[in-house]
Design an enzyme around this catalytic site. Structure first.
Site, PDB file in Angstrom:
ATOM      1  N   LEU A  64      -1.516   6.849   2.460  1.00 38.04           N
ATOM      2  CA  LEU A  64      -2.863   7.003   1.889  1.00 38.04           C
ATOM      3  C   LEU A  64      -3.357   5.654   1.339  1.00 38.04           C
ATOM      4  O   LEU A  64      -2.604   4.945   0.682  1.00 38.04           O
ATOM      5  CB  LEU A  64      -2.846   8.008   0.725  1.00 38.04           C
ATOM      6  CG  LEU A  64      -2.546   9.458   1.074  1.00 38.04           C
ATOM      7  CD1 LEU A  64      -2.518  10.306  -0.205  1.00 38.04           C
ATOM      8  CD2 LEU A  64      -3.603   9.999   2.024  1.00 38.04           C
ATOM      9  N   ASP A  66      10.974   8.586  -9.561  1.00 38.34           N
ATOM     10  CA  ASP A  66      10.178   8.040  -8.464  1.00 38.34           C
ATOM     11  C   ASP A  66       8.674   8.170  -8.767  1.00 38.34           C
ATOM     12  O   ASP A  66       7.897   7.245  -8.530  1.00 38.34           O
ATOM     13  CB  ASP A  66      10.535   8.775  -7.165  1.00 38.34           C
ATOM     14  CG  ASP A  66       9.900   8.099  -5.975  1.00 38.34           C
ATOM     15  OD1 ASP A  66      10.066   6.873  -5.850  1.00 38.34           O
ATOM     16  OD2 ASP A  66       9.194   8.783  -5.209  1.00 38.34           O
ATOM     17  N   LYS A 100       5.702   5.158  -9.423  1.00 39.34           N
ATOM     18  CA  LYS A 100       4.360   5.071  -8.804  1.00 39.34           C
ATOM     19  C   LYS A 100       3.274   5.002  -9.877  1.00 39.34           C
ATOM     20  O   LYS A 100       2.289   4.272  -9.750  1.00 39.34           O
ATOM     21  CB  LYS A 100       4.133   6.269  -7.887  1.00 39.34           C
ATOM     22  CG  LYS A 100       5.036   6.223  -6.666  1.00 39.34           C
ATOM     23  CD  LYS A 100       4.934   7.496  -5.870  1.00 39.34           C
ATOM     24  CE  LYS A 100       5.905   7.470  -4.710  1.00 39.34           C
ATOM     25  NZ  LYS A 100       6.041   8.770  -4.073  1.00 39.34           N
ATOM     26  N   GLY A 106       7.096  10.859   4.156  1.00 39.30           N
ATOM     27  CA  GLY A 106       7.466  11.089   5.550  1.00 39.30           C
ATOM     28  C   GLY A 106       7.469   9.760   6.266  1.00 39.30           C
ATOM     29  O   GLY A 106       6.675   8.864   5.964  1.00 39.30           O
ATOM     30  N   GLU A 142       0.817  -1.217   0.000  1.00 33.17           N
ATOM     31  CA  GLU A 142       0.000   0.000   0.000  1.00 33.17           C
ATOM     32  C   GLU A 142       0.848   1.263   0.000  1.00 33.17           C
ATOM     33  O   GLU A 142       0.476   2.282  -0.590  1.00 33.17           O
ATOM     34  CB  GLU A 142      -0.941  -0.052   1.211  1.00 33.17           C
ATOM     35  CG  GLU A 142      -1.975   1.030   1.302  1.00 33.17           C
ATOM     36  CD  GLU A 142      -2.877   1.124   0.074  1.00 33.17           C
ATOM     37  OE1 GLU A 142      -2.518   1.904  -0.824  1.00 33.17           O
ATOM     38  OE2 GLU A 142      -3.903   0.434   0.020  1.00 33.17           O
ATOM     39  N   GLY A 180      12.771  14.664   5.547  1.00 34.29           N
ATOM     40  CA  GLY A 180      12.590  13.229   5.262  1.00 34.29           C
ATOM     41  C   GLY A 180      11.611  12.973   4.136  1.00 34.29           C
ATOM     42  O   GLY A 180      11.109  11.865   3.983  1.00 34.29           O
TER      43      GLY A 180
END
Ligand code: ADP
Ligand code: ASP
Ligand code: MG
Length: 820
Positions: A613, A678, A682, A798, A606, A664
């Site tokens: 989320l 990145d 996704k 984060g 997830e 972070g």
């Protein structure tokens, strides 16, 4: 009067003998006591092996082991008993050892060991125990009477498995007229037959001796002292959370021991039950524990489960293939009491409609059973006996002992489906019509795991276990451990037991199958000398019994992702924040899903998109409910959301990137974020989720960095280089502002599967317009959701939110756990 029996585990060495002596002293203060002793632990096994050794290999190494143990006793006793008693003891023992040596030599010449000699040899340990205890008690000035069981316990039956005639034995013992003040000592395991020859009562038979002595002396109770606190719901050496059974009825205890609870020999119960004498099981090393009391008769038939037991080394016999008439004849003989006594079946399967007979016997009785069958049935048929009999050897019987099973019909289903989920091969599951038990015949291997599983199903109905094997202890991994530490106790109250069984990074690992204490894991990790090797870890996991092992990948390592197939095949779930498995080639992506399906293990990721989320789950739900995507647009990078938000405020790109890194929000190397790779990953994950067979190279990326930007820079050089882009970006932001728009880094999936990652100028009606400060937003324009898209919005990066996402994936594995 009481009778106390001390088993081999309580007589392992002199230290333990002295503990036993203290218990005897304490009890003898109040009343007369009879003491039955087993052989010191292991001695009977050595004696059994010495017979094998003498008749085959012709040497006496086992005897040497025994001498060594006995000499150690004599050596240590110097400090405890006076010289005259010690000398006497030495004489008695040496005589026995000499006899033993001679007997072993005799059977060595004979090339075989007649049962009469066999019984004599294997009972020597009990004799040693009585000699030693007699000397110790005498040194404490006790008067001791030794009962010779060969003369006083009247045995019937075979040399190696005799039964005692209580009436005759009681008469003999009465005649001994033992003075009231004397402590009575008797070696267990031994009796004498009608010819006054020594016989034994079957392995573990000292418990039975104690029951007989209790009845013969008319004592009020029989205490069996051993190395566990009493009878447990399962062998506590196998099931760590087995529960102590404080009370058992005679029949419950009988069934438990009959089906393998070694803590008590099955023959022990009947004599005590007959005279209604309680039997108490106690722990020599835990005197304050109440133990288990066995007394009373069957209660009304309410449903209750007492325990789970097992017997290994079992062979299944099946007789079939005869004409119906012949089969009927065989049946009537087979089910006769006389024949049953000859072959001692442990379990008989219900008779099938065509008259087939199936039963389980101990492996050691296979030859005997064939002989008896041959002799008894004398088959007058052309078919050979060996063709009529099929066997499956080396299986195990696991039994569930309880009451009122008929009141809980779903119990079979529960057990069966639980075992199925754990890939445990069930050969048969049946209710024993004569006992209050359900028995499962299964393969021998994995027996401990099977027992643990059944125990979990029946006794920890609501308890759910999560066993974490974490790799990757960077920001997310460490935060996850902190969160787990904080929640462990709270979740335990809700019956969720989370254990962290291993923690590793690319170099080192710490492992504890019972769970690593999280308060000081960092120190333990720092001091660990164990190098991390995934294959070794998987082997270790395979060897141990885990209920719900989950591999948690908080690395960004491709090497680890490449092992997911192995991990799933090892029957582990995978929870990964690592995106690599989902974004490398499509073949791997597909294989992982095939293997996860095959082994029914979950692969949960997830956090791969939108960190905490609930993106993947919602997206899957949407597609499963028949919705179709028209377009997807999203801000999928917490770092770029943050950076673009800062650009809005007029902060230069390099500074905004540095701030994002410090919070972070970025990947370990911010290059991965700014290059757009990145976000592309996704997007690829989401597109694949929709069924598009795409590779990362199919995603069009408009990078924030110019084409000639060196992608191999280290972090320091990267921050120097990126400064050069500041003006260019500030200008772009200003231009957008003039049009009342803002710049956002957006990932887009079109209906036809085309994917791109691009910088877009967007106006304030766009759901992505206000997204900044590290927030993500995912807008799904679908057939159901229009004209307004379904928007998921929240922090998408984060350590805290990502770790929390991993945590919820861990909890999601539970719906696949046993017992739910
Ligand atoms: P002793 O030498 O005292 O006779 P045993 O080894 O014969 O001891 O029996 C004690 C052992 O029985 C325990 O150490 C335990 O491992 C085993 N055991 C098997 N099933 C059970 C059970 N249900 N409850 C308690 N102990 C059990
Ligand atoms: N010493 C014997 C055995 O090991 C009897 C007993 O311990 O009960 O089987
Ligand atoms: Mg025993």
């Amino acid at each position: 009067m009481k009778v106390l029996k001390f088993g081999g585990t309580s007589l392992k060495n002199l230290e333990k003998f002295l503990i036993v002596q203290k218990i005897i002293e304490e009890k003898a203060k109040n009343e007369q006591i009879g003491v039955v002793l087993s052989a010191p632990e292991k001695i009977t096994n050595y004696l059994v092996e010495s017979i094998q050794e003498s008749t085959t290999r012709k040497n006496l190494t086992q005897l040497n082991f025994i001498e060594k143990i006995i000499n150690q006793f004599l050596f240590e006793l110097k400090k405890n008993i006076p010289l005259n008693l010690l000398e006497n003891l030495k004489k008695e023992i040496n005589k026995e050892i000499l006899n033993l040596k001679n007997t072993l030599q005799k059977i060595s010449l004979l090339d075989k060991c007649p049962n009469e000699l066999n019984a004599m040899i294997i009972s020597r340990g009990e004799i040693f125990s009585v000699f030693i205890m007699k000397a110790i008690l005498k040194s404490k000035k006790y008067d001791v009477t030794i009962i010779d069981p060969v003369k006083n316990l009247v045995g019937t039956g075979e040399y190696l498995n005799s039964t005692i005639n209580i009436k005759l034995s009681k008469e003999k013992i009465k005649k001994l007229k033992i003075p009231k003040k004397n402590v009575i000592l008797m070696p267990g395991f031994i009796a004498g037959n009608k010819n006054k020859k020594l016989v034994v009562l079957g392995r573990n038979g000292s418990d039975y001796s104690a029951a007989i002595l209790t009845v013969c002396l008319e004592a009020q109770s029989c205490e069996i002292w051993t190395d566990v606190d009493g009878v447990f719901t399962a062998d506590p050496k196998i099931v760590k959370d087995a529960k102590l059974l404080k009370n058992l009825t005679y029949s419950e205890a009988l069934d438990l021991s009959y089906f393998g609870a070694k803590v008590l020999h099955p023959k022990t119960i009947t004599p005590l039950e007959k005279f209604n004498i309680p039997c108490i099981i106690k722990n020599t090393l835990n005197l304050n524990n109440v133990g288990t009391i066995i007394k009373g008769f069957k209660k009304n038939n309410t449903f209750s489960i007492k325990g789970i037991t097992y017997v290994n080394d079992i062979t299944i016999f099946n007789i079939s293939g005869l004409e119906k008439k012949e089969m009927l004849k065989v049946n009537s003989t087979f089910y006769s009491k006389k024949f049953q006594k000859k072959i001692s079946p442990i379990l008989i399967f219900p008779n099938s409609s065509n008259g087939d007979i199936s039963f389980c016997i101990s492996n050691k009785n296979v030859k005997k059973t064939f002989e008896k069958l041959q002799k008894e049935f004398n088959f007058k048929t052309k078919i050979k006996l060996t063709d009529l009999i099929k066997t499956i050897d080396d299986v195990s019987i696991i039994s569930i002992i309880g009451n009122g099973f008929e009141l809980k019909k779903n119990i079979y289903f529960k057990i069966f489906s639980g075992l199925q989920q754990n890939y445990i091969n069930v050969l048969a599951i049946l209710k024993d019509p004569f006992r209050s038990s359900i028995s499962i015949v299964t393969n021998k291997f994995k027996i401990s795991k099977t027992i643990q599983n059944i125990h979990d199903i029946l006794f920890n109905k609501n308890r759910k276990v999560i066993e974490v094997f974490l790799t990757g202890i960077g920001g997310v991994g460490k935060t996850l451990l902190n969160q787990l530490k904080k929640q462990q106790k709270i979740l335990l109250k809700k019956n969720i037991d989370i254990k962290i069984c291993s923690i590793s990074n690319s170099k080192k690992v710490i492992f504890n199958k019972k769970g690593i204490e999280l308060t000081n894991w960092e120190k333990k990790f720092k001091n660990s000398q164990n190098l991390f090797n995934l294959t070794n870890l998987l082997n270790k996991i395979k060897k141990n019994n885990f209920t719900n092992p989950i591999f948690v990948d908080c690395t960004s390592s491709e090497k680890i992702a490449d092992k997911y197939i192995d991990i799933l095949s090892n029957r582990m779930h995978i929870v990964a924040s690592n995106k690599k498995a989902n974004t490398s080639n499509y073949k791997l992506y597909e294989n992982i899903r095939l293997v996860s399906k095959k082994y029914d293990r979950k692969f949960l990721y997830e956090t791969n998109v939108g960190a905490g989320l609930p993106v993947i789950e919602n997206f899957q739900n949407l597609l499963n409910s028949g919705d179709k995507l028209i377009q997807f647009r999203g801000i999928l990078s917490g770092s770029l959301s943050y950076i673009f938000g800062k650009l809005d405020e007029g902060i230069p790109l390099s500074e905004a990137t540095m701030m994002a890194k410090e919070l972070g929000f970025t990947e370990p190397n911010p290059l991965d974020d700014l290059s757009g790779i990145d976000v592309a990953r996704k997007l690829l994950i989401l597109a694949r989720e929709m069924g598009y067979n795409l590779e990362l190279s199919d995603i069009k990326i408009e990078s924030l960095l110019p084409k000639n930007f060196n992608l191999n820079l280290n972090i320091n050089d990267f921050f120097i280089e990126i400064k050069k882009l500041n003006t260019n970006f500030s200008n772009k932001v200003e231009e957008a502002k003039k049009e009342n728009k803002t710049l956002r880094f957006v990932g887009i999936i079109e209906k036809n599967g085309q994917c791109k990652v691009t910088i877009q100028k967007i106006n304030e009606n766009d759901p992505l317009y206000f997204i900044k400060n590290g927030e993500n937003a995912l807008a799904f324009y679908t057939e159901y959701y229009q004209p307004n898209p379904l928007v998921l919005k929240g922090y998408g990066a984060g350590n805290n939110v990502t770790a929390a996402g991993v945590f919820s994936d861990l909890l999601r594995t539970l719906s696949y756990n046993l017992g739910t």
